[in-house]
Design a protein around this motif. Sequence first.
Motif, PDB file in Angstrom:
ATOM      1  N   GLU A   8      19.730 -19.922   9.936  1.00 28.83           N
ATOM      2  CA  GLU A   8      19.720 -21.333  10.349  1.00 28.83           C
ATOM      3  C   GLU A   8      19.589 -21.486  11.865  1.00 28.83           C
ATOM      4  O   GLU A   8      18.859 -22.347  12.355  1.00 28.83           O
ATOM      5  CB  GLU A   8      20.997 -22.025   9.854  1.00 28.83           C
ATOM      6  CG  GLU A   8      21.091 -23.487  10.268  1.00 28.83           C
ATOM      7  CD  GLU A   8      22.405 -24.118   9.840  1.00 28.83           C
ATOM      8  OE1 GLU A   8      22.582 -25.312  10.086  1.00 28.83           O
ATOM      9  OE2 GLU A   8      23.248 -23.394   9.256  1.00 28.83           O
ATOM     10  N   SER A   9      20.283 -20.660  12.624  1.00 27.12           N
ATOM     11  CA  SER A   9      20.278 -20.789  14.079  1.00 27.12           C
ATOM     12  C   SER A   9      18.917 -20.443  14.689  1.00 27.12           C
ATOM     13  O   SER A   9      18.631 -20.806  15.825  1.00 27.12           O
ATOM     14  CB  SER A   9      21.351 -19.893  14.695  1.00 27.12           C
ATOM     15  OG  SER A   9      21.086 -18.525  14.387  1.00 27.12           O
ATOM     16  N   LYS A  10      18.061 -19.727  13.922  1.00 26.63           N
ATOM     17  CA  LYS A  10      16.750 -19.329  14.433  1.00 26.63           C
ATOM     18  C   LYS A  10      15.610 -20.057  13.731  1.00 26.63           C
ATOM     19  O   LYS A  10      14.445 -19.696  13.902  1.00 26.63           O
ATOM     20  CB  LYS A  10      16.567 -17.826  14.271  1.00 26.63           C
ATOM     21  CG  LYS A  10      17.624 -16.991  14.993  1.00 26.63           C
ATOM     22  CD  LYS A  10      17.442 -15.515  14.719  1.00 26.63           C
ATOM     23  CE  LYS A  10      18.524 -14.676  15.424  1.00 26.63           C
ATOM     24  NZ  LYS A  10      18.391 -13.238  15.117  1.00 26.63           N
ATOM     25  N   ALA A  11      15.927 -21.052  12.953  1.00 30.01           N
ATOM     26  CA  ALA A  11      14.929 -21.717  12.117  1.00 30.01           C
ATOM     27  C   ALA A  11      14.155 -22.765  12.904  1.00 30.01           C
ATOM     28  O   ALA A  11      14.283 -23.975  12.673  1.00 30.01           O
ATOM     29  CB  ALA A  11      15.596 -22.336  10.896  1.00 30.01           C
ATOM     30  N   THR A  12      13.348 -22.334  13.863  1.00 33.61           N
ATOM     31  CA  THR A  12      12.442 -23.235  14.554  1.00 33.61           C
ATOM     32  C   THR A  12      11.180 -23.404  13.713  1.00 33.61           C
ATOM     33  O   THR A  12      10.941 -22.681  12.741  1.00 33.61           O
ATOM     34  CB  THR A  12      12.068 -22.680  15.931  1.00 33.61           C
ATOM     35  OG1 THR A  12      11.366 -21.442  15.738  1.00 33.61           O
ATOM     36  CG2 THR A  12      13.310 -22.441  16.782  1.00 33.61           C
ATOM     37  N   GLY A  48       9.203 -35.062   7.238  1.00 30.99           N
ATOM     38  CA  GLY A  48       9.250 -33.619   7.328  1.00 30.99           C
ATOM     39  C   GLY A  48      10.653 -33.079   7.252  1.00 30.99           C
ATOM     40  O   GLY A  48      11.614 -33.809   6.976  1.00 30.99           O
ATOM     41  N   PHE A  49      10.775 -31.788   7.516  1.00 33.08           N
ATOM     42  CA  PHE A  49      12.039 -31.055   7.432  1.00 33.08           C
ATOM     43  C   PHE A  49      12.499 -30.738   8.848  1.00 33.08           C
ATOM     44  O   PHE A  49      11.771 -30.101   9.620  1.00 33.08           O
ATOM     45  CB  PHE A  49      11.812 -29.774   6.629  1.00 33.08           C
ATOM     46  CG  PHE A  49      13.042 -28.971   6.377  1.00 33.08           C
ATOM     47  CD1 PHE A  49      13.981 -29.382   5.441  1.00 33.08           C
ATOM     48  CD2 PHE A  49      13.278 -27.793   7.074  1.00 33.08           C
ATOM     49  CE1 PHE A  49      15.122 -28.629   5.200  1.00 33.08           C
ATOM     50  CE2 PHE A  49      14.414 -27.037   6.849  1.00 33.08           C
ATOM     51  CZ  PHE A  49      15.343 -27.468   5.902  1.00 33.08           C
ATOM     52  N   LEU A  50      13.702 -31.212   9.212  1.00 38.39           N
ATOM     53  CA  LEU A  50      14.218 -30.994  10.557  1.00 38.39           C
ATOM     54  C   LEU A  50      14.556 -29.517  10.772  1.00 38.39           C
ATOM     55  O   LEU A  50      15.192 -28.888   9.920  1.00 38.39           O
ATOM     56  CB  LEU A  50      15.462 -31.851  10.791  1.00 38.39           C
ATOM     57  CG  LEU A  50      15.212 -33.341  11.069  1.00 38.39           C
ATOM     58  CD1 LEU A  50      16.517 -34.118  11.018  1.00 38.39           C
ATOM     59  CD2 LEU A  50      14.536 -33.531  12.417  1.00 38.39           C
ATOM     60  N   VAL A  51      14.119 -28.995  11.919  1.00 43.32           N
ATOM     61  CA  VAL A  51      14.357 -27.586  12.243  1.00 43.32           C
ATOM     62  C   VAL A  51      15.044 -27.484  13.598  1.00 43.32           C
ATOM     63  O   VAL A  51      15.301 -28.499  14.261  1.00 43.32           O
ATOM     64  CB  VAL A  51      13.018 -26.809  12.256  1.00 43.32           C
ATOM     65  CG1 VAL A  51      12.393 -26.791  10.873  1.00 43.32           C
ATOM     66  CG2 VAL A  51      12.035 -27.416  13.269  1.00 43.32           C
ATOM     67  N   GLN A  52      15.329 -26.279  14.018  1.00 41.22           N
ATOM     68  CA  GLN A  52      15.950 -26.073  15.323  1.00 41.22           C
ATOM     69  C   GLN A  52      14.946 -26.429  16.431  1.00 41.22           C
ATOM     70  O   GLN A  52      13.756 -26.143  16.310  1.00 41.22           O
ATOM     71  CB  GLN A  52      16.389 -24.619  15.489  1.00 41.22           C
ATOM     72  CG  GLN A  52      17.512 -24.192  14.569  1.00 41.22           C
ATOM     73  CD  GLN A  52      18.838 -24.821  14.952  1.00 41.22           C
ATOM     74  OE1 GLN A  52      18.968 -25.459  16.003  1.00 41.22           O
ATOM     75  NE2 GLN A  52      19.835 -24.657  14.100  1.00 41.22           N
ATOM     76  N   PRO A  53      15.401 -27.069  17.528  1.00 43.71           N
ATOM     77  CA  PRO A  53      14.481 -27.392  18.622  1.00 43.71           C
ATOM     78  C   PRO A  53      13.946 -26.123  19.277  1.00 43.71           C
ATOM     79  O   PRO A  53      14.625 -25.090  19.334  1.00 43.71           O
ATOM     80  CB  PRO A  53      15.348 -28.211  19.583  1.00 43.71           C
ATOM     81  CG  PRO A  53      16.747 -27.832  19.268  1.00 43.71           C
ATOM     82  CD  PRO A  53      16.782 -27.523  17.801  1.00 43.71           C
ATOM     83  N   ASP A  54      12.707 -26.228  19.779  1.00 46.47           N
ATOM     84  CA  ASP A  54      12.083 -25.053  20.397  1.00 46.47           C
ATOM     85  C   ASP A  54      12.302 -24.970  21.902  1.00 46.47           C
ATOM     86  O   ASP A  54      11.779 -24.079  22.573  1.00 46.47           O
ATOM     87  CB  ASP A  54      10.582 -25.047  20.100  1.00 46.47           C
ATOM     88  CG  ASP A  54       9.903 -26.331  20.585  1.00 46.47           C
ATOM     89  OD1 ASP A  54      10.564 -27.119  21.298  1.00 46.47           O
ATOM     90  OD2 ASP A  54       8.727 -26.533  20.233  1.00 46.47           O
ATOM     91  N   GLY A  55      13.052 -25.945  22.461  1.00 51.54           N
ATOM     92  CA  GLY A  55      13.368 -25.901  23.891  1.00 51.54           C
ATOM     93  C   GLY A  55      12.460 -26.755  24.739  1.00 51.54           C
ATOM     94  O   GLY A  55      12.754 -27.003  25.909  1.00 51.54           O
ATOM     95  N   THR A  56      11.349 -27.247  24.185  1.00 52.96           N
ATOM     96  CA  THR A  56      10.444 -28.083  24.998  1.00 52.96           C
ATOM     97  C   THR A  56      10.980 -29.501  25.118  1.00 52.96           C
ATOM     98  O   THR A  56      10.778 -30.165  26.123  1.00 52.96           O
ATOM     99  CB  THR A  56       9.048 -28.116  24.362  1.00 52.96           C
ATOM    100  OG1 THR A  56       9.144 -28.701  23.043  1.00 52.96           O
ATOM    101  CG2 THR A  56       8.478 -26.708  24.263  1.00 52.96           C
ATOM    102  N   GLY A  57      11.674 -29.992  24.064  1.00 50.15           N
ATOM    103  CA  GLY A  57      12.266 -31.328  24.110  1.00 50.15           C
ATOM    104  C   GLY A  57      11.255 -32.449  24.139  1.00 50.15           C
ATOM    105  O   GLY A  57      11.571 -33.564  24.514  1.00 50.15           O
TER     106      GLY A  57
END
Length: 490
Positions: A8-12, A48-57
């Motif tokens: 879950e913590s890596k699910a970008t 869609g399906f919410l995922v972990q943010p990729d850091g770009t914001g």
Amino acid sequence: MKLVWIDESKATAEALKDGFLSLARQGPFELCWVFLSGHGWVDETSAGFLVQPDGTGVDLPLLHANTLDQLLSEITAERTILVLDCCLAEGVVRRMPFFTALGPSVARLYVASSREQQRTWEDDGVQHGVFSAHLLDLLNNGSAAQLGARKTQLDVDAELFPTLCEQVPLYVLEHKNGAHQEPVKGGVSSSAVTLPVASAARRVRDRTALGTAIRRLRQIMTGLAVGAVALLLLTYTLVYYIEPGATGVLIVRHGTRWLTHNTDQQRGRGARERVRSAVAEVLGVIATARVDRGFAPLDPSDRMLLRHLAAIGYGDVINQALSHVPTERGARVAARPVAGMTIVVGSGPWLVALAEYGRTRELPAHDVELLREHVADPALRDLLVPALVRQEGVEPVKTAVGSWVARLAALRLDARARGVEQAIIASALAARPRTAFDLLLERLRTARADTREPELRIALGAIIVEAQIGRARGCLDPTNYARKCTLPAF
């Protein structure tokens, strides 16, 4: 068997795409099972399906439905099943063309945990999402009331999905205060699709519609019983009534007569008349106290104010009470309480009399403070606030808003005192002439927008709303304010 598992913590979005492409490279498959559990997102423009943010914001971290559809299309499999456990799940899968045509496949099916407008619930009792808990339980055990004997394989269309459709809504209805969650299945297939079943113990108990209805009824009845007890306790705490004792003593009791069964009939004939006479004596004592404190004798306007008291609950004693009002300084009440009778009374009548006096005259500082201490009482608030507005005086339009904001800001940590100031300011604002009212209202909005202190913003917003409500109800004259309207309680 090929397995791709993403923490879950890596699910970008990129990690999920890599996982799908990894599966695509390892195909073809006889069965491709995709299970996504988390949070869904559906609005007018996207799903869609919410995922972990990729850091770009930059955008909402979302694996869009069309992207998921394309990723599934990359995998070669005879049978593909997507299980989506998230809120608004139906709204995501119904936007995926992958499930509308078979192509070279035998089956393309999806099972969504809820309809497009519904939440997907989790529960500590099953240590999972409710949908996932029931799905895993069926695949681990293969038994349910509607299946009859234990199964070693489950038909997705004929056994697995109907069982989920019955058990998940019943569990949510019972455990989530009557909420609704209904699984949805869709897709196309040319033959039945079965799934293997393990041999583990069951964790979720079967439910029937009748059993759930009975449990919900029991929950509702328990809630009503608790509410009734709370209402009785509240009534006993806040409501009072006066009755004569066996020896003629007047007693103020908690509650109402029907709660305590202390009726006039139980106390003997003539009890109501004794109560009426005693209350008249109380009002006479109030008038005498005013004279003793140096107040002017009651004039015709004061008599009109006492008649106003009749309109709020003293109607049957007002004429008798007026006969006890002294007509000149130093006079005393002509009649005295009957020997052996004690009058027990709260502060309400004294405060009402003081407030009525303060509507037209200046009050000493200690009397003003006394009225302020009782403004929070909902039974007295509408009678006390106009008197306090009179004592405040009319603030100049130029400095009014600044003064009000400063008074409220000084009481940031005292919610009760701030509530009193809020009531006085709202009443004073509602009584302003139309031009001044509109100007002050606009300045209050500006002051609220400028302040960064949350409690002050809330107080100013409440004043704006209460003043407009009071204005709409015709509260234009400070001397008639309490008679014309009631502002919302703070």
